[in-house]
Motif scaffolding. Structure first.
Motif, PDB file in Angstrom:
ATOM      1  N   LYS A 181       0.810  -1.220   0.000  1.00  0.00           N
ATOM      2  CA  LYS A 181       0.000   0.000   0.000  1.00  0.00           C
ATOM      3  C   LYS A 181       0.844   1.271   0.000  1.00  0.00           C
ATOM      4  N   SER A 182       1.964   1.248  -0.680  1.00  0.00           N
ATOM      5  CA  SER A 182       2.809   2.439  -0.753  1.00  0.00           C
ATOM      6  C   SER A 182       2.646   3.177  -2.078  1.00  0.00           C
ATOM      7  N   VAL A 183       2.098   2.519  -3.081  1.00  0.00           N
ATOM      8  CA  VAL A 183       1.913   3.132  -4.394  1.00  0.00           C
ATOM      9  C   VAL A 183       0.492   3.668  -4.482  1.00  0.00           C
ATOM     10  N   THR A 184       0.382   4.967  -4.726  1.00  0.00           N
ATOM     11  CA  THR A 184      -0.931   5.578  -4.890  1.00  0.00           C
ATOM     12  C   THR A 184      -1.101   5.999  -6.343  1.00  0.00           C
ATOM     13  N   VAL A 185      -2.331   5.915  -6.807  1.00  0.00           N
ATOM     14  CA  VAL A 185      -2.652   6.278  -8.184  1.00  0.00           C
ATOM     15  C   VAL A 185      -3.674   7.403  -8.154  1.00  0.00           C
ATOM     16  N   LYS A 186      -3.364   8.464  -8.879  1.00  0.00           N
ATOM     17  CA  LYS A 186      -4.301   9.577  -9.027  1.00  0.00           C
ATOM     18  C   LYS A 186      -4.592   9.736 -10.508  1.00  0.00           C
ATOM     19  N   GLU A 243      -6.340  12.061 -13.569  1.00  0.00           N
ATOM     20  CA  GLU A 243      -6.868  13.320 -14.079  1.00  0.00           C
ATOM     21  C   GLU A 243      -7.619  12.995 -15.370  1.00  0.00           C
ATOM     22  N   LYS A 244      -8.906  12.717 -15.249  1.00  0.00           N
ATOM     23  CA  LYS A 244      -9.661  12.263 -16.416  1.00  0.00           C
ATOM     24  C   LYS A 244      -9.841  13.369 -17.443  1.00  0.00           C
ATOM     25  N   LYS A 245      -9.921  14.615 -17.002  1.00  0.00           N
ATOM     26  CA  LYS A 245     -10.062  15.722 -17.960  1.00  0.00           C
ATOM     27  C   LYS A 245      -8.814  15.869 -18.813  1.00  0.00           C
ATOM     28  N   GLN A 246      -7.642  15.658 -18.207  1.00  0.00           N
ATOM     29  CA  GLN A 246      -6.381  15.759 -18.937  1.00  0.00           C
ATOM     30  C   GLN A 246      -6.020  14.447 -19.622  1.00  0.00           C
ATOM     31  N   GLY A 247      -6.615  13.338 -19.193  1.00  0.00           N
ATOM     32  CA  GLY A 247      -6.336  12.044 -19.793  1.00  0.00           C
ATOM     33  C   GLY A 247      -5.031  11.422 -19.344  1.00  0.00           C
ATOM     34  N   ILE A 248      -4.635  11.702 -18.085  1.00  0.00           N
ATOM     35  CA  ILE A 248      -3.361  11.182 -17.574  1.00  0.00           C
ATOM     36  C   ILE A 248      -3.587  10.552 -16.205  1.00  0.00           C
ATOM     37  N   GLY A 249      -2.957   9.385 -15.987  1.00  0.00           N
ATOM     38  CA  GLY A 249      -2.961   8.742 -14.688  1.00  0.00           C
ATOM     39  C   GLY A 249      -1.570   8.820 -14.082  1.00  0.00           C
ATOM     40  N   PHE A 250      -1.467   9.236 -12.828  1.00  0.00           N
ATOM     41  CA  PHE A 250      -0.192   9.401 -12.140  1.00  0.00           C
ATOM     42  C   PHE A 250      -0.041   8.307 -11.089  1.00  0.00           C
ATOM     43  N   LEU A 251       1.131   7.690 -11.037  1.00  0.00           N
ATOM     44  CA  LEU A 251       1.429   6.643 -10.074  1.00  0.00           C
ATOM     45  C   LEU A 251       2.678   7.070  -9.326  1.00  0.00           C
ATOM     46  N   ASN A 252       2.668   6.971  -7.986  1.00  0.00           N
ATOM     47  CA  ASN A 252       3.794   7.426  -7.187  1.00  0.00           C
ATOM     48  C   ASN A 252       3.946   6.523  -5.962  1.00  0.00           C
ATOM     49  N   CYS A 253       5.196   6.130  -5.660  1.00  0.00           N
ATOM     50  CA  CYS A 253       5.492   5.349  -4.462  1.00  0.00           C
ATOM     51  C   CYS A 253       5.934   6.294  -3.357  1.00  0.00           C
ATOM     52  N   LYS A 254       5.331   6.178  -2.199  1.00  0.00           N
ATOM     53  CA  LYS A 254       5.656   7.050  -1.069  1.00  0.00           C
ATOM     54  C   LYS A 254       7.017   6.712  -0.462  1.00  0.00           C
ATOM     55  N   VAL A 255       7.454   5.465  -0.570  1.00  0.00           N
ATOM     56  CA  VAL A 255       8.669   5.015   0.101  1.00  0.00           C
ATOM     57  C   VAL A 255       9.914   5.256  -0.751  1.00  0.00           C
ATOM     58  N   CYS A 256       9.918   4.704  -1.970  1.00  0.00           N
ATOM     59  CA  CYS A 256      11.140   4.777  -2.782  1.00  0.00           C
ATOM     60  C   CYS A 256      11.101   5.888  -3.824  1.00  0.00           C
ATOM     61  N   GLY A 257       9.975   6.540  -4.023  1.00  0.00           N
ATOM     62  CA  GLY A 257       9.911   7.678  -4.921  1.00  0.00           C
ATOM     63  C   GLY A 257       9.720   7.347  -6.391  1.00  0.00           C
ATOM     64  N   GLN A 258       9.461   6.105  -6.732  1.00  0.00           N
ATOM     65  CA  GLN A 258       9.210   5.754  -8.130  1.00  0.00           C
ATOM     66  C   GLN A 258       7.932   6.433  -8.599  1.00  0.00           C
ATOM     67  N   HIS A 259       7.936   6.888  -9.858  1.00  0.00           N
ATOM     68  CA  HIS A 259       6.738   7.509 -10.411  1.00  0.00           C
ATOM     69  C   HIS A 259       6.563   7.088 -11.867  1.00  0.00           C
ATOM     70  N   PHE A 260       5.320   7.167 -12.328  1.00  0.00           N
ATOM     71  CA  PHE A 260       4.982   6.718 -13.669  1.00  0.00           C
ATOM     72  C   PHE A 260       3.738   7.466 -14.120  1.00  0.00           C
ATOM     73  N   LEU A 271     -12.974   5.230 -19.463  1.00  0.00           N
ATOM     74  CA  LEU A 271     -13.259   3.925 -18.880  1.00  0.00           C
ATOM     75  C   LEU A 271     -12.151   3.423 -17.963  1.00  0.00           C
ATOM     76  N   SER A 272     -11.016   4.076 -17.930  1.00  0.00           N
ATOM     77  CA  SER A 272      -9.860   3.595 -17.180  1.00  0.00           C
ATOM     78  C   SER A 272     -10.080   3.711 -15.677  1.00  0.00           C
ATOM     79  N   ALA A 273      -9.416   2.819 -14.963  1.00  0.00           N
ATOM     80  CA  ALA A 273      -9.422   2.836 -13.503  1.00  0.00           C
ATOM     81  C   ALA A 273      -7.977   2.840 -13.016  1.00  0.00           C
ATOM     82  N   ALA A 274      -7.807   2.982 -11.687  1.00  0.00           N
ATOM     83  CA  ALA A 274      -6.464   3.020 -11.105  1.00  0.00           C
ATOM     84  C   ALA A 274      -5.719   1.714 -11.370  1.00  0.00           C
ATOM     85  N   VAL A 275      -6.436   0.622 -11.423  1.00  0.00           N
ATOM     86  CA  VAL A 275      -5.824  -0.677 -11.692  1.00  0.00           C
ATOM     87  C   VAL A 275      -5.192  -0.687 -13.084  1.00  0.00           C
TER      88      VAL A 275
END
Length: 136
Positions: A33-38, A40-57, A64-68
């Motif tokens: 549970k360290s990776v959170t997904v946010k 932005e449906k209006k912009q068409g971008i999904g952001f993924l970020n790890c709180k511990v190691c700082g990885q982002h994507f 139709l997309s979901a965080a999964v």
């Protein structure tokens, strides 16, 4: 003679759907549970970020997309980088991904034998010497 009446079944209520998770396990540091997904449906971008190691994507999404879906895109991208690194004979999987996205392999410094791209001074000097010889 008629049939016996059956007892009427009570109607069951609608099942409540549980929302899909938005926190996941990190592939790099393996924290739960360290990776959170946010998203932005209006912009068409999904952001993924790890709180511990700082990885982002970042990943492109649609309505139709979901965080999964963003998480699975990240897993697929990491697998692709690992396969490329194994095919190339090793290397850094995380650094290699950034290099491939930016346009190829890093440049190697030019040796003295080849000459640097900006070293055209020898050619120009020889040309000037010929021009002076013609005038005299």
């Amino acid at each position: 003679m008629g049939k016996r009446k059956k007892a009427a079944k009570k109607p069951t209520g609608k099942k409540k759907n549980e929302p899909l998770p938005t926190t996941f396990q990190c592939l790099f540091c393996n924290h739960e549970k360290s990776v959170t997904v946010k998203m932005e449906k209006k912009q068409g971008i999904g952001f993924l970020n790890c709180k511990v190691c700082g990885q982002h994507f970042n990943s492109g999404i649609n309505y139709l997309s979901a965080a999964v879906d963003v998480y699975s895109d990240w897993v697929d991208a990491c697998d692709d980088v690992a396969k490329r690194a194994a095919a190339d004979g090793g290397g850094e999987p995380t650094g290699g991904y950034a290099r491939r996205q930016s346009g190829g392999a890093p440049r190697e410094p030019a040796s003295d034998d080849e000459g640097a791209p900006g070293e055209m001074d020898d050619f120009v000097e020889e040309d000037e010497m010929d021009a002076e010889a013609e005038y005299t």
